[in-house]
Design a protein around this motif. Structure first.
Motif, PDB file in Angstrom:
ATOM      1  N   UNK A  50       0.831  -1.209   0.000  1.00  0.00           N
ATOM      2  CA  UNK A  50       0.000   0.000   0.000  1.00  0.00           C
ATOM      3  C   UNK A  50       0.867   1.262   0.000  1.00  0.00           C
ATOM      4  N   UNK A  51       1.958   1.244   0.762  1.00  0.00           N
ATOM      5  CA  UNK A  51       2.823   2.435   0.836  1.00  0.00           C
ATOM      6  C   UNK A  51       3.453   2.731  -0.534  1.00  0.00           C
ATOM      7  N   UNK A  52       3.802   1.697  -1.281  1.00  0.00           N
ATOM      8  CA  UNK A  52       4.387   1.902  -2.618  1.00  0.00           C
ATOM      9  C   UNK A  52       3.367   2.572  -3.547  1.00  0.00           C
ATOM     10  N   UNK A  53       2.115   2.108  -3.465  1.00  0.00           N
ATOM     11  CA  UNK A  53       1.077   2.694  -4.331  1.00  0.00           C
ATOM     12  C   UNK A  53       0.855   4.153  -3.930  1.00  0.00           C
ATOM     13  N   UNK A  54       0.858   4.391  -2.612  1.00  0.00           N
ATOM     14  CA  UNK A  54       0.657   5.784  -2.161  1.00  0.00           C
ATOM     15  C   UNK A  54       1.791   6.675  -2.645  1.00  0.00           C
ATOM     16  N   UNK A  55       2.995   6.140  -2.697  1.00  0.00           N
ATOM     17  CA  UNK A  55       4.136   6.956  -3.193  1.00  0.00           C
ATOM     18  C   UNK A  55       3.879   7.369  -4.641  1.00  0.00           C
ATOM     19  N   UNK A  56       3.338   6.439  -5.436  1.00  0.00           N
ATOM     20  CA  UNK A  56       3.052   6.757  -6.849  1.00  0.00           C
ATOM     21  C   UNK A  56       1.911   7.776  -6.952  1.00  0.00           C
ATOM     22  N   UNK A  57       0.891   7.601  -6.129  1.00  0.00           N
ATOM     23  CA  UNK A  57      -0.251   8.537  -6.173  1.00  0.00           C
ATOM     24  C   UNK A  57       0.218   9.926  -5.715  1.00  0.00           C
ATOM     25  N   UNK A  58       1.061   9.965  -4.683  1.00  0.00           N
ATOM     26  CA  UNK A  58       1.580  11.261  -4.208  1.00  0.00           C
ATOM     27  C   UNK A  58       2.388  11.952  -5.304  1.00  0.00           C
ATOM     28  N   UNK A  59       3.194  11.175  -6.031  1.00  0.00           N
ATOM     29  CA  UNK A  59       3.994  11.773  -7.113  1.00  0.00           C
ATOM     30  C   UNK A  59       3.065  12.328  -8.197  1.00  0.00           C
ATOM     31  N   UNK A  60       2.008  11.559  -8.500  1.00  0.00           N
ATOM     32  CA  UNK A  60       1.058  12.009  -9.536  1.00  0.00           C
ATOM     33  C   UNK A  60       0.317  13.263  -9.063  1.00  0.00           C
ATOM     34  N   UNK A  61      -0.010  13.305  -7.770  1.00  0.00           N
ATOM     35  CA  UNK A  61      -0.733  14.470  -7.228  1.00  0.00           C
ATOM     36  C   UNK A  61       0.168  15.709  -7.241  1.00  0.00           C
TER      37      UNK A  61
END
Ligand code: NAD
Length: 496
Positions: A40-51
């Motif tokens: 989950x933390x890896x996916x959040x890192x990608x979403x944060x970068x996209x945001x």
């Protein structure tokens, strides 16, 4: 052995997830890589970068955004062989087929290069006295794309060129079976000058998908895969208030009328049934032979199918292996079941001798005749090189079978009767229809998508529906004060 990682904020990202999955070359059976499975933390890192990348990219001028798209198009065009080789190595499809997949993806990149025109709004002057109204379409924010194994480059390209062109940022979750194409395309975006964080890739399984569906940072989800997962993705994403389009499985019928050109029909059935080893959502898996067309058509199809060379896709072959050993065995059990239920095995792919020295996941072209609509080989999506022939009495009987099928992705009619063809495209309950064309995949400027259990959601992929999916509309009513300003009026605004 290579490790296949994620791509976040413009660079390779190892992530903290501790699970991984093997990636296999289906033509050799050899494990060639180990793909990271995001936590989950890896996916959040990608979403944060996209945001984080979204405000800058949304506000980049259309001129700047299209420059990057044109550069991506040029690089993809120049280096398409590289991408095709990667696809063959992990998916197994033969070289020409992999190149075809890249070419169809390239068409959508080219379509997206026209975004300045596609995204234009309307303007009405003096809608009311000295009041103007205009409409604009704006980007949504970070969007997720979740793709299947069978087109590791083309299916992501159904969505991300338009998503990015329209000013969104992307998190792509490719299939864990053939993940390398996604990283190759991420690297290409970097070379094309796309700012870091606009295009991200998370490798993974259900854990990654669920986080993309639940995380409020993701504004829209484009999914392609099997029907049960498509339905699940659509329901979970929309329950979380996201926009979603989820394309599912298929069972595509080809209706051959007695007046058809049977040479053309037989070529088409073989190409569309066995191309990519039947692992296409637009593959023909059922031929409905009407009346007297039957025996001659089956003879012509089987004569052609016998000439297909199955083997390693890097060699001069026509049809590669299936994607995994489990899938190959599953497809073979459908042939067993069809034969046991009374279908005639005209050509048996279980006996194939492949052009390869390796222990690949081989299954040759298989033709089952006199298949009944109650047999599992007819009712289920098999996703392999198995062509079922169902004999029907009439056009009406064939149409009734197609329309009662729970899937509605693609279909085709073969006939020389224009009236029959017109009636068919009017009456058939399927999203994409071919008339003497077996795989009616629309061009980039039309939209791709099926009906019924083949698509959940309203928007089809690419074309104008794709532009609308990745943008939302805003209508602006504007008046600039001048001496005619009329003072207070609490009634509902009316046009004067
Ligand atoms: P799949 O449904 O197994 O996987 C699709 C995606 O969903 C992958 O990224 C996978 O990792 C993910 N996934 C798998 N199980 C999941 C779960 N339990 N929860 C959440 N996510 C999950 O499909 P596939 O085998 O990769 O691809 C073949 C299928 O895709 C076929 O059914 C085919 O018809 C369909 N397909 C449809 C279209 C179309 O346009 N309608 C196009 C291509 C493929």
């Amino acid at each position: 052995m290579q490790t296949i990682a994620h791509w976040v904020d413009g660079k390779s990202f190892t992530g903290a997830g501790e699970s991984s999955a093997p990636v296999t070359n289906p033509a050799t059976g050899v494990v060639t890589g180990e793909v990271a499975l995001a936590n989950v933390a890896d996916v959040r890192a990608a979403i944060d970068a996209a945001a984080a990348a979204f405000p800058g990219w949304r506000d980049a001028s259309l001129a700047r955004r299209t420059q990057v798209l044109f550069r991506f198009r040029e690089l993809l065009n120049e280096r398409r062989q590289e991408l095709a080789r990667l696809i063959t190595a992990e998916h197994g499809k033969v070289g020409s087929d992999a190149l075809g997949e890249v070419a169809r993806g390239l068409e959508i990149v080219e379509f997206a290069c026209g975004i300045p025109h596609l995204i234009k709004g309307d303007y009405t002057e003096n809608a009311s006295t000295k009041v103007d109204i205009f409409s604009i379409r704006q980007a949504l924010g970070p969007v997720a794309i979740i793709s299947p194994f069978n087109f590791p480059a083309m299916v992501p390209m159904w969505f991300f060129p338009l998503a990015i062109a329209a000013g969104n940022t992307v998190v792509l979750k490719p299939s864990e079976k053939d993940p390398s194409a996604s990283l190759w395309m991420a690297e290409l975006w970097r070379e094309a000058g796309l700012p870091a964080g606009v295009f991200n890739v998370v490798q993974g399984d259900k854990v990654a998908v669920d986080e993309l569906l639940d995380n409020p940072g993701i504004k829209a989800v484009s999914f392609v895969g099997s029907t049960p997962i498509a339905k699940y993705v659509y329901q979970r994403a929309t329950a979380n208030g996201k926009r979603a389009q989820a394309l599912g499985g298929a069972k595509n019928h080809m209706l051959v009328l007695p007046d058809a050109d049977l040479e053309l029909a037989a070529d088409a059935a073989v190409n569309a049934g066995f191309g990519s080893a039947g692992e296409r959502c637009m593959a023909i898996s059922v031929v409905l032979a009407v009346g007297t067309a039957g025996d001659e058509l089956v003879a012509k199809i089987s004569e052609r199918a016998r000439t297909i060379k199955t083997g390693d896709g890097t060699r001069d072959t026509d049809m590669g292996p299936l994607v995994t050993r489990e899938h190959r065995d599953r497809v073979a059990t459908y042939i067993d079941a069809g034969a046991a239920a009374g279908a005639t095995v005209v050509l048996d792919g279980r006996d194939v001798t492949a052009d390869s020295e390796s222990d690949g996941f081989w299954l040759g072209p298989t033709i089952l005749d006199h298949v009944g609509p109650e047999m599992s080989v007819y009712t289920d999506e098999i996703f392999g090189p198995v062509l079922s022939i169902v004999r029907v009495e009439s056009y009406e009987a064939g149409l009734a079978l197609i329309n009662s099928n729970p899937y509605g992705n693609g279909t085709a009619i073969f006939t020389n009767d224009g009236g029959a063809a017109r009636r068919f495209h009017n009456e058939v309950e399927v999203g994409m229809v071919g008339i003497n064309v077996p795989i009616p995949v629309p061009m980039a400027y039309f939209s791709f998508g099926g009906w019924k259990n083949s698509l959940f959601g309203d928007a089809h992929a690419h074309g104008t529906e794709g532009v609308q999916f990745f943008t939302r509309g805003k209508a602006v009513t504007s008046r600039w004060l001048d001496p005619s300003h009329g003072g207070l009026e609490l009634g509902f605004p009316q046009n004067t």
